[in-house]
Design a protein around this motif. Structure first.
Motif, PDB file in Angstrom:
ATOM      1  N   GLU A 180      -6.417  -6.209  -9.627  1.00 52.01           N
ATOM      2  CA  GLU A 180      -7.323  -5.057  -9.677  1.00 52.01           C
ATOM      3  C   GLU A 180      -7.592  -4.450  -8.287  1.00 52.01           C
ATOM      4  O   GLU A 180      -8.071  -3.320  -8.180  1.00 52.01           O
ATOM      5  CB  GLU A 180      -8.640  -5.434 -10.390  1.00 52.01           C
ATOM      6  CG  GLU A 180      -9.508  -6.472  -9.711  1.00 52.01           C
ATOM      7  CD  GLU A 180      -9.060  -7.919  -9.936  1.00 52.01           C
ATOM      8  OE1 GLU A 180      -7.979  -8.142 -10.514  1.00 52.01           O
ATOM      9  OE2 GLU A 180      -9.794  -8.831  -9.510  1.00 52.01           O
ATOM     10  N   LYS A 181      -7.259  -5.220  -7.244  1.00 52.63           N
ATOM     11  CA  LYS A 181      -7.505  -4.680  -5.886  1.00 52.63           C
ATOM     12  C   LYS A 181      -6.210  -4.269  -5.200  1.00 52.63           C
ATOM     13  O   LYS A 181      -6.218  -3.814  -4.051  1.00 52.63           O
ATOM     14  CB  LYS A 181      -8.199  -5.755  -5.040  1.00 52.63           C
ATOM     15  CG  LYS A 181      -9.587  -6.085  -5.541  1.00 52.63           C
ATOM     16  CD  LYS A 181     -10.315  -6.999  -4.577  1.00 52.63           C
ATOM     17  CE  LYS A 181     -11.741  -7.200  -5.059  1.00 52.63           C
ATOM     18  NZ  LYS A 181     -12.320  -8.443  -4.657  1.00 52.63           N
ATOM     19  N   LEU A 182      -5.086  -4.445  -5.912  1.00 57.34           N
ATOM     20  CA  LEU A 182      -3.783  -4.264  -5.267  1.00 57.34           C
ATOM     21  C   LEU A 182      -3.544  -2.819  -4.809  1.00 57.34           C
ATOM     22  O   LEU A 182      -3.111  -2.584  -3.673  1.00 57.34           O
ATOM     23  CB  LEU A 182      -2.670  -4.734  -6.223  1.00 57.34           C
ATOM     24  CG  LEU A 182      -1.267  -4.781  -5.653  1.00 57.34           C
ATOM     25  CD1 LEU A 182      -1.186  -5.701  -4.439  1.00 57.34           C
ATOM     26  CD2 LEU A 182      -0.261  -5.237  -6.720  1.00 57.34           C
ATOM     27  N   ALA A 183      -3.835  -1.852  -5.670  1.00 60.80           N
ATOM     28  CA  ALA A 183      -3.561  -0.451  -5.318  1.00 60.80           C
ATOM     29  C   ALA A 183      -4.325  -0.061  -4.051  1.00 60.80           C
ATOM     30  O   ALA A 183      -3.742   0.539  -3.129  1.00 60.80           O
ATOM     31  CB  ALA A 183      -3.934   0.463  -6.479  1.00 60.80           C
ATOM     32  N   ASP A 184      -5.596  -0.434  -3.983  1.00 60.04           N
ATOM     33  CA  ASP A 184      -6.395  -0.098  -2.785  1.00 60.04           C
ATOM     34  C   ASP A 184      -5.793  -0.732  -1.545  1.00 60.04           C
ATOM     35  O   ASP A 184      -5.700  -0.100  -0.493  1.00 60.04           O
ATOM     36  CB  ASP A 184      -7.842  -0.614  -2.951  1.00 60.04           C
ATOM     37  CG  ASP A 184      -8.613   0.252  -3.944  1.00 60.04           C
ATOM     38  OD1 ASP A 184      -8.110   1.358  -4.256  1.00 60.04           O
ATOM     39  OD2 ASP A 184      -9.683  -0.191  -4.412  1.00 60.04           O
ATOM     40  N   ASN A 229      -2.558   1.030  -0.468  1.00 59.59           N
ATOM     41  CA  ASN A 229      -2.847   2.334   0.148  1.00 59.59           C
ATOM     42  C   ASN A 229      -3.449   2.172   1.546  1.00 59.59           C
ATOM     43  O   ASN A 229      -3.056   2.861   2.484  1.00 59.59           O
ATOM     44  CB  ASN A 229      -3.784   3.148  -0.741  1.00 59.59           C
ATOM     45  CG  ASN A 229      -3.032   3.694  -1.953  1.00 59.59           C
ATOM     46  OD1 ASN A 229      -1.825   3.926  -1.875  1.00 59.59           O
ATOM     47  ND2 ASN A 229      -3.731   3.877  -3.053  1.00 59.59           N
ATOM     48  N   ALA A 230      -4.401   1.217   1.645  1.00 59.73           N
ATOM     49  CA  ALA A 230      -5.051   1.011   2.949  1.00 59.73           C
ATOM     50  C   ALA A 230      -4.029   0.586   4.003  1.00 59.73           C
ATOM     51  O   ALA A 230      -4.093   1.017   5.155  1.00 59.73           O
ATOM     52  CB  ALA A 230      -6.151  -0.037   2.808  1.00 59.73           C
ATOM     53  N   HIS A 254       2.585   6.112  -1.371  1.00 61.89           N
ATOM     54  CA  HIS A 254       3.313   5.643  -0.191  1.00 61.89           C
ATOM     55  C   HIS A 254       4.438   4.672  -0.545  1.00 61.89           C
ATOM     56  O   HIS A 254       5.387   4.471   0.215  1.00 61.89           O
ATOM     57  CB  HIS A 254       2.300   4.954   0.738  1.00 61.89           C
ATOM     58  CG  HIS A 254       2.623   5.141   2.175  1.00 61.89           C
ATOM     59  ND1 HIS A 254       3.403   4.276   2.883  1.00 61.89           N
ATOM     60  CD2 HIS A 254       2.272   6.124   3.037  1.00 61.89           C
ATOM     61  CE1 HIS A 254       3.524   4.709   4.120  1.00 61.89           C
ATOM     62  NE2 HIS A 254       2.848   5.826   4.236  1.00 61.89           N
ATOM     63  N   LEU A 255       4.298   4.070  -1.732  1.00 58.96           N
ATOM     64  CA  LEU A 255       5.235   3.001  -2.132  1.00 58.96           C
ATOM     65  C   LEU A 255       6.620   3.580  -2.433  1.00 58.96           C
ATOM     66  O   LEU A 255       6.751   4.518  -3.212  1.00 58.96           O
ATOM     67  CB  LEU A 255       4.664   2.324  -3.385  1.00 58.96           C
ATOM     68  CG  LEU A 255       5.195   0.953  -3.760  1.00 58.96           C
ATOM     69  CD1 LEU A 255       4.929  -0.041  -2.649  1.00 58.96           C
ATOM     70  CD2 LEU A 255       4.517   0.487  -5.053  1.00 58.96           C
ATOM     71  N   ARG A 256       7.663   2.976  -1.817  1.00 61.26           N
ATOM     72  CA  ARG A 256       9.014   3.532  -2.022  1.00 61.26           C
ATOM     73  C   ARG A 256      10.006   2.527  -2.584  1.00 61.26           C
ATOM     74  O   ARG A 256      11.097   2.877  -3.000  1.00 61.26           O
ATOM     75  CB  ARG A 256       9.532   4.097  -0.708  1.00 61.26           C
ATOM     76  CG  ARG A 256       8.766   5.350  -0.315  1.00 61.26           C
ATOM     77  CD  ARG A 256       9.391   6.008   0.866  1.00 61.26           C
ATOM     78  NE  ARG A 256       9.165   5.244   2.077  1.00 61.26           N
ATOM     79  CZ  ARG A 256       9.975   5.237   3.127  1.00 61.26           C
ATOM     80  NH1 ARG A 256      11.067   5.936   3.107  1.00 61.26           N
ATOM     81  NH2 ARG A 256       9.682   4.535   4.205  1.00 61.26           N
TER      82      ARG A 256
END
Ligand code: NAD
Length: 324
Positions: free
Chosen positions: A32-36, A39-40, A64-66
Protein backbone atom coordinates in the motif's frame (compact mmCIF):
# COMPACT_ATOMS: atom_id res chain seq x y z
CA UNK A 1 19.33 5.16 -12.91
CA UNK A 2 17.29 4.15 -9.87
CA UNK A 3 16.41 0.52 -9.25
CA UNK A 4 14.25 -0.79 -6.41
CA UNK A 5 14.22 -4.54 -5.62
CA UNK A 6 11.13 -4.89 -3.42
CA UNK A 7 11.32 -8.64 -2.77
CA UNK A 8 15.08 -8.78 -2.28
CA UNK A 9 17.89 -9.61 -4.68
CA UNK A 10 21.06 -11.70 -4.37
CA UNK A 11 24.25 -10.01 -3.20
CA UNK A 12 25.91 -10.89 -6.55
CA UNK A 13 23.08 -9.31 -8.54
CA UNK A 14 23.13 -6.15 -6.42
CA UNK A 15 26.94 -5.92 -6.64
CA UNK A 16 26.81 -6.13 -10.43
CA UNK A 17 24.22 -3.33 -10.59
CA UNK A 18 26.18 -1.11 -8.20
CA UNK A 19 29.34 -1.75 -10.23
CA UNK A 20 27.40 -0.55 -13.29
CA UNK A 21 26.47 2.60 -11.33
CA UNK A 22 22.80 1.85 -10.81
CA UNK A 23 21.41 3.40 -7.63
CA UNK A 24 19.88 0.34 -5.91
CA UNK A 25 17.49 0.13 -2.94
CA UNK A 26 16.37 -3.22 -1.53
CA UNK A 27 14.32 -2.62 1.64
CA UNK A 28 10.82 -4.15 1.37
CA UNK A 29 8.09 -1.53 1.08
CA UNK A 30 4.52 -2.72 1.88
CA UNK A 31 2.21 -2.93 -1.11
CA UNK A 32 0.00 0.00 0.00
CA UNK A 33 3.00 2.33 0.35
CA UNK A 34 4.86 1.18 -2.75
CA UNK A 35 3.56 3.75 -5.26
CA UNK A 36 4.45 6.66 -2.96
CA UNK A 37 7.91 5.20 -2.37
CA UNK A 38 8.57 4.67 -6.09
CA UNK A 39 7.49 8.23 -6.89
CA UNK A 40 9.44 9.80 -4.03
CA UNK A 41 12.61 7.94 -5.10
CA UNK A 42 11.92 8.45 -8.83
CA UNK A 43 12.49 4.75 -9.44
CA UNK A 44 13.10 3.79 -13.09
CA UNK A 45 13.11 0.01 -12.66
CA UNK A 46 11.16 -2.06 -10.13
CA UNK A 47 12.33 -5.63 -9.48
CA UNK A 48 9.97 -8.11 -7.81
CA UNK A 49 9.59 -11.83 -7.17
CA UNK A 50 6.13 -13.26 -6.51
CA UNK A 51 5.18 -11.28 -3.37
CA UNK A 52 4.83 -7.74 -4.78
CA UNK A 53 1.93 -7.09 -7.13
CA UNK A 54 2.40 -4.72 -10.06
CA UNK A 55 -1.11 -4.03 -11.29
CA UNK A 56 -2.82 -1.13 -13.04
CA UNK A 57 -2.83 0.86 -9.78
CA UNK A 58 0.97 0.93 -9.51
CA UNK A 59 1.48 1.39 -13.26
CA UNK A 60 -0.94 4.33 -13.37
CA UNK A 61 0.38 5.92 -10.18
CA UNK A 62 4.08 5.78 -11.15
CA UNK A 63 4.75 7.59 -14.44
CA UNK A 64 8.49 7.46 -13.77
CA UNK A 65 8.55 3.67 -13.89
CA UNK A 66 9.97 2.30 -17.16
CA UNK A 67 10.83 -1.31 -16.44
CA UNK A 68 9.43 -4.08 -14.25
CA UNK A 69 11.67 -7.12 -13.72
CA UNK A 70 10.32 -10.39 -12.33
CA UNK A 71 12.89 -12.70 -10.78
CA UNK A 72 11.59 -16.14 -11.77
CA UNK A 73 9.12 -17.56 -14.27
CA UNK A 74 5.43 -16.77 -13.68
CA UNK A 75 4.06 -13.29 -14.36
CA UNK A 76 0.80 -13.81 -12.48
CA UNK A 77 1.58 -10.85 -10.16
CA UNK A 78 2.24 -8.39 -12.98
CA UNK A 79 -0.32 -6.86 -15.36
CA UNK A 80 1.94 -7.47 -18.36
CA UNK A 81 -0.60 -6.40 -21.02
CA UNK A 82 -1.30 -3.08 -19.30
CA UNK A 83 2.42 -2.44 -18.72
CA UNK A 84 3.07 -2.96 -22.44
CA UNK A 85 0.20 -0.64 -23.29
CA UNK A 86 1.82 2.02 -21.13
CA UNK A 87 5.24 1.46 -22.68
CA UNK A 88 6.71 -0.12 -19.54
CA UNK A 89 9.16 -2.93 -20.40
CA UNK A 90 8.57 -6.20 -18.52
CA UNK A 91 11.35 -8.79 -18.23
CA UNK A 92 11.73 -12.06 -16.33
CA UNK A 93 14.35 -14.76 -15.77
CA UNK A 94 12.67 -18.01 -16.83
CA UNK A 95 15.77 -20.21 -17.07
CA UNK A 96 17.39 -19.36 -13.72
CA UNK A 97 15.58 -21.91 -11.60
CA UNK A 98 15.15 -24.87 -13.99
CA UNK A 99 17.90 -26.96 -12.34
CA UNK A 100 16.53 -26.27 -8.84
CA UNK A 101 13.05 -27.44 -9.84
CA UNK A 102 14.51 -30.52 -11.57
CA UNK A 103 16.45 -31.47 -8.43
CA UNK A 104 13.27 -31.15 -6.32
CA UNK A 105 11.52 -33.52 -8.73
CA UNK A 106 14.30 -36.09 -8.21
CA UNK A 107 14.12 -35.54 -4.42
CA UNK A 108 10.40 -36.34 -4.47
CA UNK A 109 10.93 -39.36 -6.73
CA UNK A 110 13.61 -40.83 -4.46
CA UNK A 111 11.50 -40.07 -1.40
CA UNK A 112 8.48 -41.81 -2.97
CA UNK A 113 10.30 -44.94 -4.09
CA UNK A 114 11.85 -45.53 -0.64
CA UNK A 115 8.97 -44.25 1.55
CA UNK A 116 11.41 -41.72 3.02
CA UNK A 117 8.66 -39.16 3.57
CA UNK A 118 6.66 -41.69 5.60
CA UNK A 119 9.64 -42.79 7.70
CA UNK A 120 10.61 -39.16 8.33
CA UNK A 121 7.15 -38.39 9.69
CA UNK A 122 7.23 -41.26 12.20
CA UNK A 123 10.87 -41.75 13.20
CA UNK A 124 11.13 -38.76 15.61
CA UNK A 125 8.15 -39.96 17.69
CA UNK A 126 8.25 -43.72 17.19
CA UNK A 127 11.82 -44.54 16.18
CA UNK A 128 12.65 -45.86 19.65
CA UNK A 129 9.45 -47.86 20.13
CA UNK A 130 8.34 -49.11 16.70
CA UNK A 131 11.65 -49.51 14.89
CA UNK A 132 11.08 -53.09 13.75
CA UNK A 133 7.53 -52.40 12.62
CA UNK A 134 8.69 -49.40 10.57
CA UNK A 135 11.66 -51.33 9.17
CA UNK A 136 9.16 -53.84 7.81
CA UNK A 137 6.63 -51.24 6.66
CA UNK A 138 9.16 -49.13 4.78
CA UNK A 139 11.43 -51.95 3.66
CA UNK A 140 9.63 -52.62 0.38
CA UNK A 141 11.27 -49.88 -1.62
CA UNK A 142 12.14 -49.90 -5.28
CA UNK A 143 14.95 -48.45 -7.39
CA UNK A 144 14.48 -45.74 -9.99
CA UNK A 145 17.11 -47.31 -12.26
CA UNK A 146 15.48 -49.06 -15.22
CA UNK A 147 12.05 -47.50 -14.67
CA UNK A 148 10.33 -45.33 -17.28
CA UNK A 149 9.80 -41.64 -16.50
CA UNK A 150 7.18 -39.80 -18.56
CA UNK A 151 7.76 -36.05 -18.77
CA UNK A 152 4.73 -33.94 -19.70
CA UNK A 153 5.98 -30.61 -21.07
CA UNK A 154 9.50 -30.72 -22.44
CA UNK A 155 10.75 -27.15 -22.07
CA UNK A 156 13.51 -25.84 -19.80
CA UNK A 157 12.59 -27.75 -16.64
CA UNK A 158 11.42 -30.90 -18.43
CA UNK A 159 14.78 -31.09 -20.21
CA UNK A 160 16.72 -30.81 -16.95
CA UNK A 161 14.55 -33.43 -15.23
CA UNK A 162 15.26 -35.75 -18.16
CA UNK A 163 19.03 -35.22 -17.74
CA UNK A 164 18.89 -36.04 -14.01
CA UNK A 165 16.63 -39.05 -14.60
CA UNK A 166 18.88 -40.42 -17.34
CA UNK A 167 21.79 -39.93 -14.92
CA UNK A 168 19.89 -42.09 -12.42
CA UNK A 169 19.49 -44.82 -15.04
CA UNK A 170 15.85 -44.17 -15.92
CA UNK A 171 14.36 -44.47 -19.40
CA UNK A 172 12.78 -41.14 -20.34
CA UNK A 173 9.92 -40.47 -22.74
CA UNK A 174 8.06 -37.19 -23.11
CA UNK A 175 5.06 -35.51 -24.61
CA UNK A 176 4.72 -31.83 -25.51
CA UNK A 177 2.32 -29.63 -27.46
CA UNK A 178 5.07 -27.93 -29.43
CA UNK A 179 8.59 -29.16 -28.66
CA UNK A 180 10.07 -31.89 -30.84
CA UNK A 181 13.42 -32.50 -29.17
CA UNK A 182 15.15 -35.70 -30.36
CA UNK A 183 18.36 -35.55 -28.31
CA UNK A 184 19.73 -34.03 -25.12
CA UNK A 185 23.19 -32.54 -24.69
CA UNK A 186 24.65 -33.80 -21.44
CA UNK A 187 27.94 -33.84 -19.58
CA UNK A 188 29.59 -36.49 -17.43
CA UNK A 189 32.66 -35.48 -15.41
CA UNK A 190 33.25 -32.62 -17.83
CA UNK A 191 32.93 -34.85 -20.91
CA UNK A 192 30.08 -33.79 -23.23
CA UNK A 193 27.86 -36.38 -24.86
CA UNK A 194 24.46 -36.59 -26.50
CA UNK A 195 21.53 -38.89 -25.68
CA UNK A 196 18.59 -39.67 -27.99
CA UNK A 197 15.14 -38.99 -26.53
CA UNK A 198 11.68 -39.90 -27.78
CA UNK A 199 8.50 -37.87 -27.98
CA UNK A 200 5.35 -40.00 -27.70
CA UNK A 201 1.62 -39.21 -27.77
CA UNK A 202 0.05 -38.50 -24.36
CA UNK A 203 -1.84 -41.84 -24.41
CA UNK A 204 1.39 -43.80 -24.85
CA UNK A 205 3.11 -41.83 -22.09
CA UNK A 206 0.24 -42.48 -19.67
CA UNK A 207 0.24 -46.16 -20.57
CA UNK A 208 4.01 -46.79 -20.34
CA UNK A 209 5.30 -44.58 -17.52
CA UNK A 210 6.21 -45.93 -14.07
CA UNK A 211 6.48 -42.31 -12.96
CA UNK A 212 5.11 -39.11 -14.48
CA UNK A 213 6.29 -35.55 -13.89
CA UNK A 214 4.54 -32.39 -15.08
CA UNK A 215 6.35 -29.35 -16.52
CA UNK A 216 3.68 -27.37 -18.35
CA UNK A 217 2.34 -23.87 -17.68
CA UNK A 218 -1.22 -23.59 -16.39
CA UNK A 219 -3.82 -23.69 -19.17
CA UNK A 220 -5.38 -20.25 -19.83
CA UNK A 221 -8.76 -21.51 -18.54
CA UNK A 222 -7.07 -23.33 -15.61
CA UNK A 223 -8.32 -26.68 -16.88
CA UNK A 224 -6.20 -29.64 -15.75
CA UNK A 225 -3.76 -31.50 -17.98
CA UNK A 226 -4.29 -34.62 -15.88
CA UNK A 227 -7.92 -35.35 -14.98
CA UNK A 228 -10.07 -38.44 -14.39
CA UNK A 229 -9.75 -39.53 -18.04
CA UNK A 230 -5.94 -39.44 -17.93
CA UNK A 231 -5.73 -41.16 -14.51
CA UNK A 232 -7.83 -43.99 -15.96
CA UNK A 233 -5.16 -44.54 -18.65
CA UNK A 234 -2.18 -44.68 -16.26
CA UNK A 235 -0.23 -47.77 -15.27
CA UNK A 236 -1.57 -49.04 -11.94
CA UNK A 237 0.78 -48.24 -9.04
CA UNK A 238 2.62 -45.42 -10.84
CA UNK A 239 4.22 -42.41 -9.16
CA UNK A 240 3.24 -38.81 -9.94
CA UNK A 241 5.18 -35.62 -9.28
CA UNK A 242 3.68 -32.17 -9.77
CA UNK A 243 5.97 -29.14 -9.54
CA UNK A 244 4.24 -27.28 -12.41
CA UNK A 245 1.06 -25.56 -11.23
CA UNK A 246 -1.71 -26.72 -8.90
CA UNK A 247 -4.22 -26.31 -11.70
CA UNK A 248 -2.30 -28.76 -13.92
CA UNK A 249 -3.79 -31.71 -12.00
CA UNK A 250 -7.44 -32.26 -11.06
CA UNK A 251 -6.93 -32.60 -7.30
CA UNK A 252 -10.18 -34.53 -6.71
CA UNK A 253 -9.25 -37.03 -9.42
CA UNK A 254 -5.78 -37.33 -7.87
CA UNK A 255 -7.22 -38.02 -4.40
CA UNK A 256 -9.38 -40.77 -5.92
CA UNK A 257 -6.38 -42.24 -7.77
CA UNK A 258 -4.28 -42.16 -4.57
CA UNK A 259 -7.05 -43.98 -2.71
CA UNK A 260 -7.75 -46.64 -5.33
CA UNK A 261 -4.07 -47.44 -6.00
CA UNK A 262 -3.86 -46.08 -9.54
CA UNK A 263 -1.26 -43.68 -8.15
CA UNK A 264 0.91 -45.46 -5.58
CA UNK A 265 2.23 -42.16 -4.25
CA UNK A 266 2.55 -38.53 -5.35
CA UNK A 267 5.13 -35.78 -4.77
CA UNK A 268 3.41 -32.40 -4.75
CA UNK A 269 5.00 -28.94 -4.62
CA UNK A 270 2.15 -26.88 -6.09
CA UNK A 271 -1.52 -26.65 -5.15
CA UNK A 272 -4.64 -25.20 -6.71
CA UNK A 273 -5.54 -23.06 -3.69
CA UNK A 274 -2.21 -21.67 -2.54
CA UNK A 275 -1.58 -20.62 0.18
CA UNK A 276 -4.50 -22.64 1.63
CA UNK A 277 -4.30 -26.00 -0.15
CA UNK A 278 -6.99 -28.65 -0.08
CA UNK A 279 -6.56 -30.30 3.33
CA UNK A 280 -8.00 -33.61 2.11
CA UNK A 281 -5.13 -33.84 -0.36
CA UNK A 282 -2.56 -32.89 2.30
CA UNK A 283 -3.94 -35.59 4.61
CA UNK A 284 -3.52 -38.50 2.18
CA UNK A 285 -1.03 -41.01 3.59
CA UNK A 286 0.77 -41.44 0.27
CA UNK A 287 1.80 -37.89 -0.59
CA UNK A 288 5.27 -36.37 -0.24
CA UNK A 289 4.68 -32.64 0.20
CA UNK A 290 6.59 -29.39 -0.18
CA UNK A 291 5.24 -25.80 0.01
CA UNK A 292 6.01 -24.49 -3.53
CA UNK A 293 9.78 -24.36 -3.06
CA UNK A 294 10.81 -25.67 -6.49
CA UNK A 295 12.77 -22.57 -7.48
CA UNK A 296 13.90 -21.63 -3.98
CA UNK A 297 17.61 -22.46 -3.77
CA UNK A 298 20.62 -20.27 -3.07
CA UNK A 299 22.02 -21.03 -6.54
CA UNK A 300 18.78 -20.10 -8.30
CA UNK A 301 18.55 -16.84 -6.31
CA UNK A 302 22.12 -15.98 -7.32
CA UNK A 303 21.39 -16.73 -10.98
CA UNK A 304 18.14 -14.72 -10.83
CA UNK A 305 19.94 -11.68 -9.35
CA UNK A 306 22.73 -11.82 -11.93
CA UNK A 307 20.31 -12.37 -14.82
CA UNK A 308 18.16 -9.42 -13.69
CA UNK A 309 21.27 -7.23 -13.44
CA UNK A 310 22.34 -8.28 -16.95
CA UNK A 311 18.84 -7.58 -18.32
CA UNK A 312 18.90 -4.14 -16.70
CA UNK A 313 22.33 -3.33 -18.12
CA UNK A 314 21.22 -4.39 -21.62
CA UNK A 315 18.02 -2.34 -21.29
CA UNK A 316 19.88 0.74 -20.01
CA UNK A 317 22.35 0.50 -22.91
CA UNK A 318 19.45 0.15 -25.35
CA UNK A 319 17.47 3.14 -24.07
CA UNK A 320 20.62 5.24 -23.75
CA UNK A 321 21.50 4.54 -27.41
CA UNK A 322 17.88 5.27 -28.43
CA UNK A 323 18.03 8.64 -26.68
CA UNK A 324 21.49 9.42 -27.99
P1 NAD B 1 8.84 -23.90 -20.62
O1 NAD B 1 8.00 -22.85 -21.26
O2 NAD B 1 10.31 -23.92 -20.91
O3 NAD B 1 8.25 -25.34 -21.00
C1 NAD B 1 6.90 -25.67 -20.98
C2 NAD B 1 6.64 -26.69 -22.06
O4 NAD B 1 5.33 -27.22 -21.90
C3 NAD B 1 6.73 -26.12 -23.48
O5 NAD B 1 7.63 -26.92 -24.26
C4 NAD B 1 5.29 -26.22 -24.02
O6 NAD B 1 5.24 -26.49 -25.40
C5 NAD B 1 4.74 -27.38 -23.19
N1 NAD B 1 3.30 -27.39 -23.01
C6 NAD B 1 2.49 -26.36 -22.69
N2 NAD B 1 1.23 -26.81 -22.48
C7 NAD B 1 1.26 -28.15 -22.67
C8 NAD B 1 0.29 -29.19 -22.59
N3 NAD B 1 -0.97 -28.92 -22.23
N4 NAD B 1 0.66 -30.46 -22.88
C9 NAD B 1 1.94 -30.73 -23.21
N5 NAD B 1 2.91 -29.80 -23.30
C10 NAD B 1 2.57 -28.53 -23.02
O7 NAD B 1 8.57 -23.79 -19.05
P2 NAD B 1 9.52 -24.28 -17.87
O8 NAD B 1 10.52 -23.22 -17.55
O9 NAD B 1 10.00 -25.66 -18.15
O10 NAD B 1 8.48 -24.28 -16.66
C11 NAD B 1 7.36 -25.15 -16.67
C12 NAD B 1 6.41 -24.76 -15.55
O11 NAD B 1 7.01 -25.02 -14.28
C13 NAD B 1 6.13 -23.24 -15.46
O12 NAD B 1 5.17 -22.82 -16.35
C14 NAD B 1 5.70 -23.09 -14.03
O13 NAD B 1 4.30 -23.27 -13.99
C15 NAD B 1 6.40 -24.23 -13.31
N6 NAD B 1 7.41 -23.78 -12.35
C16 NAD B 1 7.27 -24.17 -11.06
C17 NAD B 1 8.23 -23.79 -10.11
C18 NAD B 1 8.11 -24.23 -8.67
O14 NAD B 1 8.59 -23.51 -7.80
N7 NAD B 1 7.52 -25.38 -8.40
C19 NAD B 1 9.32 -23.00 -10.49
C20 NAD B 1 9.44 -22.64 -11.82
C21 NAD B 1 8.48 -23.03 -12.75
Amino acid sequence: MRVHANDGISAEGKALMVQEEFNVTTEHVPQEKLADFLNAQKVDALLVRSATKVGKDILDACPHLRLVGRGGVGMDNIDVAYAKQKGVRVVNTPASSSISVAELVMAHLFSLTRDLYKANRRMPGEGATAFKEMKKAYGNGAELRGKTLGVIGFGRIGGWVARYAIGAGMKVIYTDRHATVDHLDMEFNGIPFSVGIKMVPMEELLDKSDAITLHVPSNPDNSPVLGAKEFAQMKRGMLLVNTARGTSVDEQALIKALKDGTVKAAGIDVFRNEPTPNTELLAQPNVSLSPHIGAATAEAQDRIGIELAELLIAWRDEVTVDRG
